[in-house]
Design an enzyme around this catalytic site. Structure first.
Site, short mmCIF file in Angstrom:
data_model
loop_
_atom_site.label_atom_id
_atom_site.label_comp_id
_atom_site.label_asym_id
_atom_site.label_seq_id
_atom_site.Cartn_x
_atom_site.Cartn_y
_atom_site.Cartn_z
N CYS A 129 0.83 -1.20 0.00
CA CYS A 129 0.00 0.00 0.00
C CYS A 129 0.86 1.25 0.00
O CYS A 129 1.40 1.64 1.04
CB CYS A 129 -0.93 -0.02 1.21
SG CYS A 129 -1.92 1.48 1.33
N CYS A 132 -0.45 4.08 2.26
CA CYS A 132 -0.27 3.82 3.70
C CYS A 132 1.20 3.98 4.10
O CYS A 132 1.51 4.55 5.14
CB CYS A 132 -0.68 2.40 4.08
SG CYS A 132 -2.17 1.83 3.31
N ASP A 133 2.12 3.44 3.31
CA ASP A 133 3.52 3.31 3.76
C ASP A 133 4.52 4.19 3.01
O ASP A 133 5.69 4.23 3.39
CB ASP A 133 3.97 1.84 3.60
CG ASP A 133 3.10 0.90 4.44
OD1 ASP A 133 2.60 1.36 5.48
OD2 ASP A 133 2.94 -0.27 4.05
#
Ligand code: NAP
Length: 289
Positions: A129, A132-133
């Site tokens: 992701c 997200c990261d």
């Protein structure tokens, strides 16, 4: 006892809740993770109608949820542990719920690549992701593996955060054709065609290099795997007709079990987009058993 229970709070499930509640049915929606589903992992959605400048995935999910609640749907943050399709009963850690009709909207999750070092380095350089990261790799070098819409989106997103981005793809053509190549034509993006990863190599427990099958080695602090998705049908797969794990439905979203519908990315279909997920939800909620 509910009229309709919807399992999954992505665009398919939330739209089903909007239609079901609005037509006066006692509706329960269960979501175990983030509302918005995979949408919530997307920074900006540019092809959902009525948003001329795009919309953040998280925001679109929040608005759909608010709309469903305003129309009277009951929404609980609970994960289904077991689902009996014949009895139309869903058990969570907190309770057990029954209904006349079930709508399965559990979606899909990222597919692992299956290379050496991938499992061990998850969270230590390997991610599924970018939104997200990506922030963990500010100013560093990352690689994305894949050639679909997710890989292209991740490439655009990470190019704004990272110093250098490799896009590693097993062919020389992206799924989105020339339009996709235009999107990744950025100064710090290098397309690596006809290349497959063999191993993710670590140093001190963190990703350091990607070994390709042709022997080349790319130094990278992070790798984002974007090679498609797998349906989240494991709780029900032995109870209805599936193909490659995707639930088979008719055009009204009916599955092989009477009173049970499937919508969105968990369903066998051609185009997996927010707008088609929403359409599935509307059709399923409006169909009379
Ligand atoms: P996808 O379209 O299935 O693409 C997967 C990519 O991974 C393909 O390029 C495929 O290569 C490659 N791949 C698969 N297995 C591989 C392996 N073992 N090794 C190396 N490469 C491998 O998946 P996606 O990009 O996640 O998209 C899923 C769905 O969501 C699609 O319908 C997509 O359109 C949609 N989506 C839409 C948006 C949007 O903005 N509208 C954003 C993201 C996703 P080949 O091309 O060689 O098969």
């Amino acid at each position: 006892m509910y009229d309709i229970i919807i399992i999954g709070g992505g665009p398919a499930g939330l739209t089903a809740a909007i239609y079901s509640a609005r037509s006066g049915h006692k509706t329960l929606l269960l979501e175990g993770g983030a509302f918005g589903g995979q949408m919530a992992l997307t920074e900006k959605i540019e092809n959902y109608p009525a948003f001329p400048n795009g919309v953040e995935g998280v925001e679109l999910g929040r608005m759909m949820r608010e709309q469903a609640e305003n129309l009277g749907a009951e929404i609980k943050r609970e994960r289904a542990k077991t689902i009996s399709l014949v009895e139309k009963t869903v058990v969570t850690r907190k309770s057990s719920y029954s209904a006349e009709k079930l709508i399965l909207a559990m979606g899909a999750s990222p597919r692992p690549l299956g290379v050496k070092g991938e499992k061990e380095l998850m969270g230590a350089g390997v991610s599924y992701c970018a939104v997200c990261d990506g922030g963990f790799f500010k100013g560093r070098t990352v690689a994305i593996i894949g050639g679909g819409d997710t890989a292209v989106h991740d490439c655009e997103y990470l190019s704004r955060i990272c110093e250098k981005v490799y896009l590693i793809h097993r062919r020389d053509m992206l799924r989105g054709g020339e339009a996709a190549f235009k999107r990744i034509n950025l100064p710090n993006v290098e397309f690596v065609p006809n290349a497959e990863a063999e191993e993710f190599i670590a140093e001190n427990g963190k990703l350091k290099e990607i070994l390709l099958k042709d022997g080349r080695v790319l130094a990278a602090d992070g790798v984002f795997v974007a090679v498609g998705t797998l349906p989240r049908s494991e709780l029900v797969a032995d109870q209805l007709h599936t193909e490659d794990g995707y639930i088979v439905t008719d055009e009204n979203m009916k599955t092989s079990v009477p009173g049970v519908y499937a919508v969105g990315d968990i369903r066998k279909k051609n185009l997996r987009q927010v707008v088609t997920a929403a359409a599935d939800g509307a059709v399923a909620a409006s169909d009379n058993i």
